[in-house]
Scaffold this motif. Structure first.
Motif, PDB file in Angstrom:
ATOM      1  N   GLU A  92     -26.390  -4.576 -68.312  1.00  0.00           N
ATOM      2  CA  GLU A  92     -26.668  -3.083 -67.923  1.00  0.00           C
ATOM      3  C   GLU A  92     -25.572  -2.409 -69.173  1.00  0.00           C
ATOM      4  OE1 GLU A  92     -25.893  -2.333 -64.067  1.00  0.00           O
ATOM      5  OE2 GLU A  92     -27.400  -3.746 -63.524  1.00  0.00           O
ATOM      6  N   LEU A  93     -25.342  -2.902 -70.086  1.00  0.00           N
ATOM      7  CA  LEU A  93     -24.603  -2.267 -71.340  1.00  0.00           C
ATOM      8  C   LEU A  93     -25.254  -1.995 -72.587  1.00  0.00           C
ATOM      9  CD1 LEU A  93     -21.444  -1.170 -72.005  1.00  0.00           C
ATOM     10  CD2 LEU A  93     -21.014  -3.217 -72.993  1.00  0.00           C
ATOM     11  N   ASP A  94     -25.438  -0.870 -72.925  1.00  0.00           N
ATOM     12  CA  ASP A  94     -26.165  -0.408 -74.055  1.00  0.00           C
ATOM     13  C   ASP A  94     -24.926  -0.167 -75.079  1.00  0.00           C
ATOM     14  OD1 ASP A  94     -27.653   0.587 -76.277  1.00  0.00           O
ATOM     15  OD2 ASP A  94     -27.530   2.461 -75.349  1.00  0.00           O
ATOM     16  N   VAL A  95     -24.997  -1.056 -76.408  1.00  0.00           N
ATOM     17  CA  VAL A  95     -24.190  -1.016 -77.532  1.00  0.00           C
ATOM     18  C   VAL A  95     -24.701  -0.597 -78.740  1.00  0.00           C
ATOM     19  CG1 VAL A  95     -22.419  -2.727 -76.362  1.00  0.00           C
ATOM     20  CG2 VAL A  95     -24.348  -3.494 -78.085  1.00  0.00           C
ATOM     21  N   HIS A  96     -26.076  -0.133 -78.645  1.00  0.00           N
ATOM     22  CA  HIS A  96     -26.950   0.145 -79.800  1.00  0.00           C
ATOM     23  C   HIS A  96     -25.948   1.059 -80.622  1.00  0.00           C
ATOM     24  CE1 HIS A  96     -29.948   1.512 -82.617  1.00  0.00           C
ATOM     25  NE2 HIS A  96     -30.380   0.226 -82.515  1.00  0.00           N
ATOM     26  N   GLY A  97     -25.750   1.096 -81.854  1.00  0.00           N
ATOM     27  CA  GLY A  97     -25.117   1.998 -82.810  1.00  0.00           C
ATOM     28  C   GLY A  97     -23.608   2.355 -82.494  1.00  0.00           C
ATOM     29  N   LYS A  98     -22.995   1.503 -81.677  1.00  0.00           N
ATOM     30  CA  LYS A  98     -21.564   1.548 -81.389  1.00  0.00           C
ATOM     31  C   LYS A  98     -20.949   0.284 -81.785  1.00  0.00           C
ATOM     32  CE  LYS A  98     -23.406   3.435 -77.065  1.00  0.00           C
ATOM     33  NZ  LYS A  98     -23.698   3.606 -75.772  1.00  0.00           N
ATOM     34  N   VAL A  99     -19.446   0.328 -81.535  1.00  0.00           N
ATOM     35  CA  VAL A  99     -18.263  -0.741 -82.259  1.00  0.00           C
ATOM     36  C   VAL A  99     -17.830  -1.305 -80.713  1.00  0.00           C
ATOM     37  CG1 VAL A  99     -16.126  -1.077 -82.921  1.00  0.00           C
ATOM     38  CG2 VAL A  99     -17.524   0.505 -84.021  1.00  0.00           C
ATOM     39  N   VAL A 100     -18.214  -2.667 -80.760  1.00  0.00           N
ATOM     40  CA  VAL A 100     -17.885  -3.616 -79.608  1.00  0.00           C
ATOM     41  C   VAL A 100     -16.624  -4.078 -79.683  1.00  0.00           C
ATOM     42  CG1 VAL A 100     -18.816  -5.216 -78.177  1.00  0.00           C
ATOM     43  CG2 VAL A 100     -20.307  -3.678 -79.200  1.00  0.00           C
ATOM     44  N   ALA A 101     -15.709  -4.089 -78.675  1.00  0.00           N
ATOM     45  CA  ALA A 101     -14.489  -4.579 -78.568  1.00  0.00           C
ATOM     46  C   ALA A 101     -14.517  -5.701 -77.475  1.00  0.00           C
ATOM     47  CB  ALA A 101     -13.496  -3.685 -78.149  1.00  0.00           C
ATOM     48  N   VAL A 102     -14.012  -6.922 -77.916  1.00  0.00           N
ATOM     49  CA  VAL A 102     -14.403  -8.047 -76.971  1.00  0.00           C
ATOM     50  C   VAL A 102     -13.220  -8.924 -77.359  1.00  0.00           C
ATOM     51  CG1 VAL A 102     -16.746  -8.159 -77.086  1.00  0.00           C
ATOM     52  CG2 VAL A 102     -15.534  -9.525 -78.646  1.00  0.00           C
ATOM     53  N   ALA A 149     -18.168   5.943 -85.131  1.00  0.00           N
ATOM     54  CA  ALA A 149     -18.937   5.500 -83.741  1.00  0.00           C
ATOM     55  C   ALA A 149     -18.338   5.347 -82.572  1.00  0.00           C
ATOM     56  CB  ALA A 149     -19.531   4.055 -84.360  1.00  0.00           C
ATOM     57  N   PRO A 150     -18.776   5.709 -81.535  1.00  0.00           N
ATOM     58  CA  PRO A 150     -18.369   5.359 -80.175  1.00  0.00           C
ATOM     59  C   PRO A 150     -17.688   3.739 -79.894  1.00  0.00           C
ATOM     60  CG  PRO A 150     -20.548   5.407 -79.908  1.00  0.00           C
ATOM     61  CD  PRO A 150     -20.280   5.740 -81.214  1.00  0.00           C
ATOM     62  N   VAL A 151     -16.821   3.351 -79.103  1.00  0.00           N
ATOM     63  CA  VAL A 151     -16.158   2.342 -78.964  1.00  0.00           C
ATOM     64  C   VAL A 151     -16.628   1.903 -77.563  1.00  0.00           C
ATOM     65  CG1 VAL A 151     -14.179   0.768 -78.972  1.00  0.00           C
ATOM     66  CG2 VAL A 151     -14.405   2.726 -80.774  1.00  0.00           C
ATOM     67  N   VAL A 152     -17.076   0.670 -77.429  1.00  0.00           N
ATOM     68  CA  VAL A 152     -17.364   0.085 -75.835  1.00  0.00           C
ATOM     69  C   VAL A 152     -16.673  -1.146 -75.752  1.00  0.00           C
ATOM     70  CG1 VAL A 152     -19.527   1.310 -75.621  1.00  0.00           C
ATOM     71  CG2 VAL A 152     -19.426  -1.225 -76.530  1.00  0.00           C
ATOM     72  N   PHE A 153     -16.143  -1.492 -74.480  1.00  0.00           N
ATOM     73  CA  PHE A 153     -15.444  -2.699 -74.326  1.00  0.00           C
ATOM     74  C   PHE A 153     -16.562  -3.653 -73.521  1.00  0.00           C
ATOM     75  CE2 PHE A 153     -13.213  -5.469 -71.228  1.00  0.00           C
ATOM     76  CZ  PHE A 153     -12.495  -6.456 -71.951  1.00  0.00           C
ATOM     77  N   ALA A 154     -16.552  -5.012 -73.902  1.00  0.00           N
ATOM     78  CA  ALA A 154     -17.593  -5.805 -73.792  1.00  0.00           C
ATOM     79  C   ALA A 154     -17.073  -7.266 -73.037  1.00  0.00           C
ATOM     80  CB  ALA A 154     -18.835  -6.063 -74.531  1.00  0.00           C
ATOM     81  N   GLY A 155     -15.875  -7.186 -72.501  1.00  0.00           N
ATOM     82  CA  GLY A 155     -15.465  -8.380 -71.754  1.00  0.00           C
ATOM     83  C   GLY A 155     -14.923  -9.510 -73.012  1.00  0.00           C
ATOM     84  N   PHE A 156     -15.732 -10.617 -72.858  1.00  0.00           N
ATOM     85  CA  PHE A 156     -15.464 -11.827 -73.745  1.00  0.00           C
ATOM     86  C   PHE A 156     -16.620 -11.752 -74.800  1.00  0.00           C
ATOM     87  CE2 PHE A 156     -12.328 -13.174 -70.908  1.00  0.00           C
ATOM     88  CZ  PHE A 156     -11.590 -13.941 -71.664  1.00  0.00           C
TER      89      PHE A 156
END
Length: 429
Positions: free
Chosen positions: A148-158, A127-134
């Motif tokens: 404005e960030l789409d995280v559906h189906g992704k791994v979120v790093a916070v 799964a793709p990885v996205v960074f979402a601040g806090f």
């Protein structure tokens, strides 16, 4: 008071500190002694997974009996027993890997590179990885890392905790963490947006390194989505793969308080957590003061707290240490015992049920069990008054649930004229 079947008007008193001089005492002031015992180190924070919770239940039941309340639990006792999940046992199939790194695919080591925090959902292999601040979405503070960030189906790093901690110009509290800072809140926020998993990055610019003791005592909860805490080394390495300097990212978020979210291009993540549930029996404590009619008023407070800390703790640096819970909610439980002392032996117009709930910190489990197994049928229960965190305030009383019955606000407005406290209302329970 008009009620639907199985729906009870509920009023919740939050942060409602009344000084000993202001609080009316009908006979003897027993509040302080109960507060001191329930919040003592001896009870180790009354965690639902600890035997000290049973000691607290025994204590409350003993005083219900001493004050003359009738037992209203199971089979003529003061106890209403139910089973809950209090933790998870780690299995052998736990894996976290990153693919697409410049040098190679890497499999991280459990207990050195990462530590599980929550469990649930299905394993995934890429799964793709996205960074979402806090990882915070808080419209009340005009702050949203997911804008404005789409995280559906992704791994979120916070990042852990909150931006601009300890700063007087923080959009949050600044002096104390809000619930948005908890692991539980971050996981739920990401899950609601369709994320597959959450990677928690250490907040090293506001806090020191997470201690080994804290990592060992971190609780694992089933929140329907896996979350792990990365080591500082791996947190920085992951962000560096985006071509950005982690220090610059931290400065931007704390300086601008605007979203700094992005995709970590080319990096894929796989994660599987293997845990089985650990169950135990806990109990509500229920006492009754019979009235002159079949109608009843329910007065409740939860006596469980966080024990040695966990994902809902607002003291994340103190996981593994006793969370005494004097305010939340030994104060409400001590208030319940004060009412038991003052009202016992009276003959009220309606029956009064006093209930001390367990399992509330795990998702309102004790009150849910009572609603499914009421001591007095719910159609005969006129209202509920819930006492939560009544021990600490600067003179303001927050009262929630005012919108659940039309009679509440007029009654409270009348009381406001006699009180030195300032009332603040919320319609939701």
């Amino acid at each position: 008071m008009t009620l639907r079947r199985y729906r009870i008007a509920a009023l919740s008193l939050l942060c409602a500190a009344v000084s000993l001089a202001e609080r009316p005492v009908s006979r003897e002031d027993v509040f302080p002694e109960h507060l001191r015992f329930l919040a003592s180190d001896e009870l180790k924070g009354r965690g639902n997974n600890l035997p000290e919770l049973d000691r607290a239940a025994d204590y409350i039941a003993r005083y219900f009996e001493a004050y003359g309340l009738e037992p209203a639990g199971d089979e003529g006792s003061y106890s209403q027993e139910f089973e809950i999940t209090v933790g998870y046992k780690q299995g052998e199939n736990n894996t976290l890997s990153f693919f697409g790194l410049p040098d190679q695919s890497v499999h991280l080591e459990l207990g050195r590179d990462y530590w599980p925090l929550t469990y649930g959902g299905e394993p995934f292999t890429a799964a793709p990885v996205v960074f979402a601040g806090f990882g915070i979405s808080a419209p009340e503070y005009n702050y949203d890392d997911y804008r404005e960030l789409d995280v559906h189906g992704k791994v979120v790093a916070v990042y852990d905790h909150e931006p601009r901690e300890h700063a007087e110009n923080s959009p949050f509290d600044g002096r104390e963490l809000t619930p948005h800072a908890t692991v539980t809140s971050k996981v739920i926020t990401a899950k609601q947006r369709g994320a597959l998993a959450l990677l928690l990055l250490p907040d090293s610019f506001n806090h020191g390194p997470q201690s080994e003791e804290a990592n060992l005592h971190a609780t694992v909860e089933d929140l329907g989505m896996p979350a792990v805490r990365l080591s500082r080394e791996w947190a920085d390495r992951l962000l560096e793969l985006s071509g950005r300097d982690p220090k610059e990212i931290r400065r931007w978020i704390n300086g601008h308080l605007t979203p700094y979210s992005f995709h970590i291009e080319g990096v894929q993540c796989s994660l599987q957590l293997d845990f089985t549930k650990v169950r135990r029996k806990v109990r509500n404590v229920v006492g009754k003061i019979p009235g002159r009619s079949q109608e009843a008023i329910l007065i409740g407070a939860h006596y469980d707290h966080l024990g040695l800390g966990g994902n809902s703790s607002l003291a994340p640096d103190k996981i593994g240490e006793i969370h005494n819970g004097a305010d939340d909610n030994a104060s409400g439980t001590a208030g319940l015992l004060q009412l038991a002392h003052d009202l016992a032996g009276t003959r009220p117009s309606r029956t009064i049920l006093l209930v001390a709930f367990a399992g509330e910190e795990l998702g309102l489990l004790g009150s849910r069990h009572y609603a499914e197994h009421p001591s007095v049928p719910l159609e005969q229960t006129v209202a509920m008054l819930n006492m939560d965190m009544i021990g600490r305030s600067t003179g303001e009383l927050l009262i929630g649930g005012v919108g659940t019955a039309q009679e509440f606000e007029p009654l409270l407005q009348e009381l406001q004229r006699e009180s030195s406290l300032t009332f603040r209302f919320a319609e939701t329970p």
